[in-house]
Write a protein that holds these residues in place. Sequence first.
Motif: not given
Length: 327
Positions: A192-206, A212-223
Amino acid sequence: MNVAEFAAAQWTRATGAGVDPHEYRRVTDGLAHVTDWGPSFVRAAHGHLQRARDAASPLSAGAHLLMAARWFHLATLAPYEEARRAAEEADRALGEALTVLEPGARRLSGEGFTGWLRGPADAPGTVIVVPGLDSAKEEFLDLVSALLARGLAVFAMDGPGQGALAATTTFVPDYERVVSRVVDALGAQRVGLVGLSLGGYFAARSAALEPRAAAVATVSGPFRLDWEQLPPPVRDIMARRAGGADAARAFVREVDLAALAPRIAAPLLVVDGGQDVIPGVTNGERLARLAPHGTYLRVPHGDHLLGNARADWLPRLADHIAHALAG
């Protein structure tokens, strides 16, 4: 921005990270200038280190060490000559805390990453927590605790330009390569990937580029980000973390999920705060809509990172990740 305005702006971020609100006010009420921020927060951190040394039990000592790690990290949010040392001390305090509280926790480091793997060896899934622009693994300890409470293993990391690596590395646009190396080091078949702020972009991109990413969540991440729309303080931080203004502009041009969002095959939860004022990070609805299995959660009263509204999103996010990984 004067120090009172700066302290007010950081209030929910600091309390959302888990520091005591009364102690925060005691520390920030006495500040005369923003340059006092770092030294004052470091002194607060050292106070918790002393309490850890004086503690009557390992449990109390560990709790104070975790709190010291938070204060050391928060010291780096304002310009501070000793920011590198504060980040190192945050990293050290977290390591000492986990040595006391969780002897089974493991430090993992590799090219472009470092962090701590916590949780049971037979966990049904492992979650990678990705920090953002000026955050670090020490900022999201409560999120990690929520995931651990659901039986998951958690790797809270610092990547290039972040936390313990901020002084020696810079941001990379292809963060998915770092995440892939982390997954290799974990020996996991799905994460699973959880990204916060700019980490949301990193997590979504990844998630779009790492199968192998099977679950994702972003918090305050940029589109998508636009350099001209970013507030000067955010530009300054970006320039420091990216290796200069030109590198920061080039990095920001890469932040665009329009083409990648449809490639996110994993269940995705996108969390936005309705009171977030940073341009580019309040448009998560488009990410959720373009992703094949996206869900959008907008908390109207939430600010950036939603430290003022944790009950409205943190349990739901942890359940989302746990359900997707463990069923």
